[in-house]
Scaffold this motif. Structure first.
Motif, mmCIF file in Angstrom:
data_model
loop_
_atom_site.group_PDB
_atom_site.id
_atom_site.type_symbol
_atom_site.label_atom_id
_atom_site.label_comp_id
_atom_site.label_asym_id
_atom_site.label_seq_id
_atom_site.Cartn_x
_atom_site.Cartn_y
_atom_site.Cartn_z
ATOM 1 N N TYR A 1 0.834 -1.202 0.000
ATOM 2 C CA TYR A 1 0.000 0.000 0.000
ATOM 3 C C TYR A 1 0.872 1.256 0.000
ATOM 4 N N ARG A 2 0.484 2.200 -0.858
ATOM 5 C CA ARG A 2 1.204 3.465 -0.963
ATOM 6 C C ARG A 2 0.196 4.596 -1.107
ATOM 7 N N ASP A 3 0.642 5.803 -0.834
ATOM 8 C CA ASP A 3 -0.227 6.972 -0.950
ATOM 9 C C ASP A 3 -0.624 7.145 -2.413
ATOM 10 N N PRO A 4 -1.922 7.113 -2.735
ATOM 11 C CA PRO A 4 -2.338 7.229 -4.137
ATOM 12 C C PRO A 4 -2.220 8.638 -4.697
ATOM 13 N N GLY A 5 -1.932 9.618 -3.833
ATOM 14 C CA GLY A 5 -1.713 10.978 -4.304
ATOM 15 C C GLY A 5 -2.923 11.881 -4.266
ATOM 16 N N LEU A 6 -4.126 11.325 -4.205
ATOM 17 C CA LEU A 6 -5.344 12.119 -4.142
ATOM 18 C C LEU A 6 -6.124 11.731 -2.892
ATOM 19 N N GLN A 7 -6.717 12.726 -2.225
ATOM 20 C CA GLN A 7 -7.411 12.482 -0.964
ATOM 21 C C GLN A 7 -8.601 11.543 -1.141
ATOM 22 N N LYS A 8 -9.323 11.650 -2.267
ATOM 23 C CA LYS A 8 -10.513 10.817 -2.472
ATOM 24 C C LYS A 8 -10.151 9.344 -2.619
ATOM 25 N N TYR A 9 -8.887 9.058 -2.959
ATOM 26 C CA TYR A 9 -8.443 7.679 -3.124
ATOM 27 C C TYR A 9 -7.806 7.109 -1.852
ATOM 28 N N GLN A 10 -7.513 7.960 -0.902
ATOM 29 C CA GLN A 10 -6.823 7.503 0.310
ATOM 30 C C GLN A 10 -7.755 6.668 1.192
ATOM 31 N N GLY A 11 -7.175 5.678 1.858
ATOM 32 C CA GLY A 11 -7.951 4.815 2.731
ATOM 33 C C GLY A 11 -8.679 3.703 2.006
ATOM 34 N N ASN A 12 -8.423 3.568 0.712
ATOM 35 C CA ASN A 12 -9.044 2.496 -0.071
ATOM 36 C C ASN A 12 -7.948 1.510 -0.487
ATOM 37 N N PRO A 13 -7.889 0.342 0.135
ATOM 38 C CA PRO A 13 -6.790 -0.594 -0.148
ATOM 39 C C PRO A 13 -6.731 -1.049 -1.601
ATOM 40 N N PHE A 14 -7.874 -1.095 -2.291
ATOM 41 C CA PHE A 14 -7.864 -1.493 -3.699
ATOM 42 C C PHE A 14 -7.098 -0.478 -4.556
ATOM 43 N N ILE A 15 -7.236 0.801 -4.218
ATOM 44 C CA ILE A 15 -6.549 1.854 -4.982
ATOM 45 C C ILE A 15 -5.110 2.020 -4.508
ATOM 46 N N GLU A 16 -4.907 1.924 -3.192
ATOM 47 C CA GLU A 16 -3.560 2.102 -2.649
ATOM 48 C C GLU A 16 -2.604 0.986 -3.077
ATOM 49 N N ALA A 17 -3.147 -0.163 -3.471
ATOM 50 C CA ALA A 17 -2.305 -1.279 -3.921
ATOM 51 C C ALA A 17 -1.932 -1.169 -5.399
ATOM 52 N N LEU A 18 -2.543 -0.221 -6.115
ATOM 53 C CA LEU A 18 -2.239 -0.046 -7.535
ATOM 54 C C LEU A 18 -0.919 0.693 -7.721
ATOM 55 N N PRO A 19 -0.282 0.557 -8.889
ATOM 56 C CA PRO A 19 0.915 1.357 -9.175
ATOM 57 C C PRO A 19 0.570 2.835 -9.161
ATOM 58 N N PRO A 20 1.553 3.713 -8.944
ATOM 59 C CA PRO A 20 1.277 5.156 -8.960
ATOM 60 C C PRO A 20 0.725 5.595 -10.310
ATOM 61 N N ILE A 21 -0.034 6.680 -10.304
ATOM 62 C CA ILE A 21 -0.543 7.234 -11.565
ATOM 63 C C ILE A 21 0.655 7.608 -12.421
ATOM 64 N N ILE A 22 0.702 7.105 -13.630
ATOM 65 C CA ILE A 22 1.892 7.194 -14.465
ATOM 66 C C ILE A 22 1.942 8.514 -15.234
ATOM 67 N N GLY A 23 3.141 9.066 -15.368
ATOM 68 C CA GLY A 23 3.344 10.295 -16.128
ATOM 69 C C GLY A 23 3.516 10.010 -17.607
ATOM 70 N N LEU A 24 3.528 11.069 -18.414
ATOM 71 C CA LEU A 24 3.567 10.921 -19.857
ATOM 72 C C LEU A 24 4.864 10.256 -20.329
ATOM 73 N N LYS A 25 6.004 10.673 -19.759
ATOM 74 C CA LYS A 25 7.286 10.106 -20.177
ATOM 75 C C LYS A 25 7.374 8.625 -19.826
ATOM 76 N N GLU A 26 6.931 8.280 -18.611
ATOM 77 C CA GLU A 26 6.973 6.876 -18.187
ATOM 78 C C GLU A 26 6.020 6.034 -19.035
ATOM 79 N N LEU A 27 4.862 6.618 -19.367
ATOM 80 C CA LEU A 27 3.893 5.893 -20.182
ATOM 81 C C LEU A 27 4.455 5.626 -21.576
#
Length: 556
Positions: free
Chosen positions: A12-38
């Motif tokens: 579990y990691r900080d998803p970066g947005l407050q509305k996503y925090q505290g949700n283990p399904f979202i916190e277990a996902l990879p970080p939201i990817i940037g354009l260069k990484e994508l």
């Protein structure tokens, strides 16, 4: 607990947005990817080594064929699709959070639906859906399925949550069955989960005489039980009104999955599925969705100058073909793609990505077979006429611009593509059998053979370099190929023995072999022109003869 190789244990990691925090399904996902990484994650990886240009044709054939499977050039539309999928997956989990009880509400409602065999039944009315839907439409060959697969591959497919004792399926991709029935779609769904989780749902539910409503209710319950992040249903045009209860019945099922069950759904298909998509786009019940993405073949647009920076910005067609052009394993390849070849390439393929790539690969294999060793307009047309006959009606429809004709031929498919590749490889092997091998000159010495081929590639005379190659190999067997090449060139200049070919300009070559001559040779240029072109017209076109009419027009 030992997890299967395709599973990840939840971290579990900080998803970066407050509305996503505290949700283990979202916190277990990879970080939201940037354009260069994508961009880095989506691009295909092809290893190209210039040394491979001097390998035998059968070796180069294997290198050429990797382009079919590994080449991928991201477009702006691909980035748009990734962004929408990223939002859909996370937003869909907002309303199914196991930490605040919303997932349990959906599970209880699902149990009621299974018992009643009715998707409209619920126990808790306040179990709200936050899921979105998306329709992706485009003719076959434009890269829908390939792009989706590459984007989804940036996520783990299954994540095991130890504290919840639950396996989260981030995405599940199901192909629509050929018989077009909703019952078969349910079977495919059960089978896809069974293959991933090693469960037994298809036998447990599919082998019993359940009605379609009960199967759909079970399907929706399993989607929540395994926390499916997004359900991708590909080839949706196969759905049959006859076997699925009509368009409204089909649409109602997909609407329920999204708006009631809470599972994000991506419907993917060709324009033949418009009877579903058109209702989908008009339906007020889907107004909260992401609408539809329409993917068309690439347009043959010219590059443009950026008004702010003054830099030349290539169009998608130019950027795509320029990058693809680099992956040639031909010994007389032209480094830069000229406009005449690019125009012909587009006319033949109509910008359909799959056809563009396959035409390029088949042309390279044919260039080796014919010993042309470069791609020309004539060669592209020959490959199109000989190898791509099954798609001629479809591509003709695209050229016409007639919407009705295009709708009739929305599914582009080249049958027996593997057989075509194998046949060309066999032709290459036959050509090699009929040519003298350099191994015969050097007693099977691999270094000598490669050195000889590389020097011939530099337009050195085979007869003149042979004794020098033998001498260098004998004296410096431990040196690299490049070091040996330097020694050969140096010794040839010191001894005043010309290494460059000294053959007369008009060497006798049979007309059928003119295609193997150098690009600048008039006979090669004539071999690539159409049969109706006279020698005088060719010389005039290539500025070998003086165009007095054109000169007088400008002089006056």
């Amino acid at each position: 607990m030992t997890l299967p190789a395709n599973f990840l244990k939840a971290v579990y990691r900080d998803p970066g947005l407050q509305k996503y925090q505290g949700n283990p399904f979202i916190e277990a996902l990879p970080p939201i990817i940037g354009l260069k990484e994508l961009k880095k994650g989506l691009e295909g990886v092809i290893e190209f080594n210039p040394k491979d240009l001097f390998e035998d044709g059968n070796i180069r054939a294997h290198l050429i064929c990797q382009v079919l499977y590994d080449f991928f050039q991201p477009f702006a539309s691909h980035y748009q699709l990734e962004s929408k999928l990223s939002i859909m997956i996370r937003q869909g989990y907002v309303g199914r959070n196991p930490s605040d009880g919303s997932l349990n509400l959906h599970m209880q409602n699902g149990y009621e639906r299974v018992q009643a065999g009715d998707l409209d039944v619920f126990r808790y009315e306040h179990a709200k859906s936050t899921a979105l839907s998306l329709s992706l439409i485009g003719c076959s060959g434009c890269g829908k399925s390939t792009t989706l697969t590459r984007i989804l591959a940036t996520y783990p497919q299954a994540i095991y949550h130890d504290k919840l004792n639950l396996t989260q399926i981030v995405y599940l991709k199901v192909d629509c069955p050929n018989d077009g029935s909703l019952k078969s779609l349910c079977m495919y769904f059960f089978r896809a989960i069974d293959q991933l989780l090693k469960t037994d749902y298809e036998r447990k539910y599919g082998m019993k005489r359940h009605s379609v409503p009960i199967l759909l209710a079970i399907m929706s319950q399993l989607a929540n039980a395994h926390a499916i992040g997004v359900l991708v249903i590909d080839e949706i045009q196969h759905l049959s009104q006859q076997f699925s209860g009509g368009v409204e019945s089909m649409l109602n099922f997909f609407v329920t999955l999204v708006n009631v069950i809470g599972i994000p759904v991506v419907l993917v298909g060709t324009p033949k599925a418009r009877r579903i998509f058109e209702i989908d786009l008009r339906s007020a019940r889907r107004s909260a969705g992401f609408g539809a993405l329409l993917w068309e073949p690439m347009k043959n647009e010219a590059s443009k100058i950026d008004k702010n920076s003054g830099k030349l910005i290539p169009s998608e067609w130019v950027a795509f073909t320029d990058k693809l052009w680099k992956y040639q394993w031909l010994q007389k390849r032209d480094e830069n793609l000229d406009d005449e070849i690019r125009e012909s390439w587009y006319d033949l393929s109509q910008g359909v990505v799959d056809i563009v790539v396959k035409l390029f690969v088949l042309a390279q294999l044919r260039a080796i077979v014919t010993r042309t060793e470069r791609i020309t307009v004539k060669l592209l047309k020959q490959v199109y006429d000989d190898e791509l006959k099954p798609v001629h009606p479809m591509l003709a429809a695209l050229r016409s611009g007639d919407v009705e004709r295009i709708m009739e031929y929305s599914d582009l498919y080249i049958p027996d593509m593997d057989q075509k590749l194998l046949a060309l490889r066999r032709d290459i092997e036959q050509v090699l059998l009929n040519e003298p091998k350099q191994d015969d000159y050097y007693g099977g010495n691999e270094q000598a053979r490669k050195l000889h081929i590389m020097l011939v590639g530099l337009e050195c005379s085979p007869d003149l370099i042979r004794p020098l190659v033998e001498q260098v190999i004998s004296e410096y067997p431990e040196k690299t190929i490049l070091e040996m090449m330097s020694f050969v060139l140096e010794r040839s200049s010191v001894s005043d023995k010309p290494v460059k070919s000294s053959r007369p300009k008009l060497i006798s070559v049979k007309q059928k072999d003119w295609c193997t001559l150098e690009t600048e040779d008039i006979r090669f240029q004539y071999s690539q022109s159409d049969q109706e072109t006279s020698v005088y017209q060719l010389l005039k076109k290539t500025n070998v003869v003086f165009d007095i009419d054109n000169w007088m027009k400008h002089a006056g």
